[in-house]
Design an enzyme around this catalytic site. Structure first.
Site, PDB file in Angstrom:
ATOM      1  N   TYR A 139       0.846  -1.206   0.000  1.00 61.51           N
ATOM      2  CA  TYR A 139       0.000   0.000   0.000  1.00 61.51           C
ATOM      3  C   TYR A 139       0.879   1.252   0.000  1.00 61.51           C
ATOM      4  O   TYR A 139       0.731   2.146  -0.836  1.00 61.51           O
ATOM      5  CB  TYR A 139      -0.879  -0.036   1.242  1.00 61.51           C
ATOM      6  CG  TYR A 139      -1.711   1.183   1.515  1.00 61.51           C
ATOM      7  CD1 TYR A 139      -1.487   1.933   2.672  1.00 61.51           C
ATOM      8  CD2 TYR A 139      -2.721   1.580   0.653  1.00 61.51           C
ATOM      9  CE1 TYR A 139      -2.269   3.050   2.953  1.00 61.51           C
ATOM     10  CE2 TYR A 139      -3.504   2.683   0.939  1.00 61.51           C
ATOM     11  CZ  TYR A 139      -3.269   3.415   2.083  1.00 61.51           C
ATOM     12  OH  TYR A 139      -4.031   4.521   2.366  1.00 61.51           O
ATOM     13  N   LYS A 143       1.586   3.983  -2.985  1.00 59.72           N
ATOM     14  CA  LYS A 143       1.224   5.396  -2.809  1.00 59.72           C
ATOM     15  C   LYS A 143       2.437   6.305  -3.072  1.00 59.72           C
ATOM     16  O   LYS A 143       2.290   7.397  -3.613  1.00 59.72           O
ATOM     17  CB  LYS A 143       0.653   5.620  -1.410  1.00 59.72           C
ATOM     18  CG  LYS A 143      -0.764   5.088  -1.249  1.00 59.72           C
ATOM     19  CD  LYS A 143      -1.737   5.772  -2.214  1.00 59.72           C
ATOM     20  CE  LYS A 143      -3.167   5.347  -1.987  1.00 59.72           C
ATOM     21  NZ  LYS A 143      -4.127   6.041  -2.894  1.00 59.72           N
TER      22      LYS A 143
HETATM   23  C1  VAH Z   1      -4.817   2.446   6.567  1.00 55.70           C
HETATM   24  N1  VAH Z   1      -6.652   3.990   7.026  1.00 55.70           N
HETATM   25  O1  VAH Z   1      -4.731   2.293   7.773  1.00 55.70           O
HETATM   26  C2  VAH Z   1      -5.634   3.636   6.060  1.00 55.70           C
HETATM   27  C3  VAH Z   1      -4.762   4.840   5.921  1.00 55.70           C
HETATM   28  C4  VAH Z   1      -3.523   6.269   7.411  1.00 55.70           C
HETATM   29  C5  VAH Z   1      -3.675   4.933   6.956  1.00 55.70           C
HETATM   30  O2  VAH Z   1      -4.252   4.988   4.677  1.00 55.70           O
HETATM   31  O3  VAH Z   1      -4.280   1.689   5.785  1.00 55.70           O
END
Ligand code: VAH
EC number: 1.1.1.103
Length: 317
Positions: A139, A143
């Site tokens: 993730y 990003k």
């Molecule tokens: C997560 N809520 O925990 C999301 C966010 C700040 C983190 O991107 O993966």
């Protein structure tokens, strides 16, 4: 868009609701692979779209004369670690599709980034806009890629790409969707329903957090900011930073019998321990006047009022 986690899904609908207020109901189209329930999505245009189907995206943009695109499709941190290939497809290939359709049709493009775009070698308290970014989740990697690709398309093709790094976003009518910050959403549901909550992060885990209204306002403000005011394409935005213990203490002021216990999820804890504890968002405040409204006391009061009314309605029904 495709493979939205529920919280992202619902957050997108909330975001879309805010935009409808601002731009007119029929000028904001919600698109996704699932049509949301009516209590989240109050009517208005909905079009099925799959972020991995470029031709479908292009057709929607052309047929509806789209001018701005808000891209919320992603698998969040914890759920992404459980399905890396899907997270890579949605978060990276999906992003490429959005960049290409935006560049081809001269769209103003918003892509959210996250505190998760930083890693254990980044400064953590506070974390500035510009520093080392070596995240340890697919993730976070996706990003950072989105930030870099968006800025490349801006400088190479003139794409009006705008990006905010969100803290953990908390809203009352979204369900947790596989994020590391999910505890800060679930705790309210459980506190109101059962008066107790089992937390999957250590009591001392400090993370940046933001209430959904501040998140939506920040997004609209940066998208409406005059281009010449933006010294950067990607900004940290901050509101508050708290630990589960801080949040529990604030809840106890409203629900004296509330009890929190801890059962640490080692995967989420390792992710949280690699993330910023506090954001430096001075550039957003300087360039386009960012200022948050909700601190921890206001967050808790607002969330409990929402849930409380919700619970009363549920009991009435
Ligand atoms: C997560 N809520 O925990 C999301 C966010 C700040 C983190 O991107 O993966």
């Amino acid at each position: 868009h495709k493979h939205q986690s529920p919280s992202n899904n619902e957050r997108q609908f909330l975001a879309q609701g805010a935009r409808r207020k601002r731009f007119g109901k029929d000028n904001v189209i919600l698109s996704d692979i699932r049509k949301p329930p009516d209590h989240i999505f109050h009517g208005g245009p909905f079009i099925y779209s799959d972020i991995l189907d470029y031709k479908n995206l292009r057709e929607i943009v052309v047929n509806n004369r789209i001018t701005w695109l808000f891209h919320y499709s992603a698998l969040l941190s914890a759920i992404g670690e459980a399905n890396v290939s899907l997270a890579r497809a949605v978060n990276i290939t999906g992003l490429h599709n959005v960049l290409d359709v935006a560049a081809e049709h001269n769209l103003r493009l918003f892509v959210p980034s996250t505190i998760g775009a930083f890693g254990p070698t980044s400064p953590r308290n506070p974390t500035p806009d510009i520093c080392i970014q070596r995240p340890r989740t697919i993730y976070g990697v996706s990003k950072v890629h989105a930030e870099l690709m968006g800025e490349y398309y801006h400088y190479r093709y003139g794409l009006d790409f705008r990006c905010l790094r969100y803290p953990g976003i908390i809203s009352a009518d979204s369900q947790p969707g596989g994020g590391t910050t999910d505890y800060a959403v679930q705790i309210f549901h459980d506190a109101v329903k059962n008066g107790k909550f089992e937390c999957n992060l250590k009591s001392s885990t400090r993370l940046p957090m933001m209430y959904i209204d501040d998140c939506l306002r920040a997004t609209l403000e940066v998208m409406e900011a005059p281009a010449e005011s933006l010294s950067m394409r990607t900004y940290n935005v901050n509101a508050m930073s708290f630990t589960p213990e801080d949040l529990a203490q604030e809840l106890l002021k409203h629900i004296p019998e509330f009890q929190i216990t801890y059962n640490v999820d080692s995967v989420r804890q390792a992710i949280a321990d690699s993330w910023p504890m506090n954001f430096d968002d001075s550039n957003a405040r300087k360039d386009w006047g960012w200022k948050h409204d909700f601190d921890l006391p206001e967050l808790v009061t607002t969330m409990l009022n929402f849930h409380g009314s919700d619970t009363r309605v549920a009991q009435a029904n």
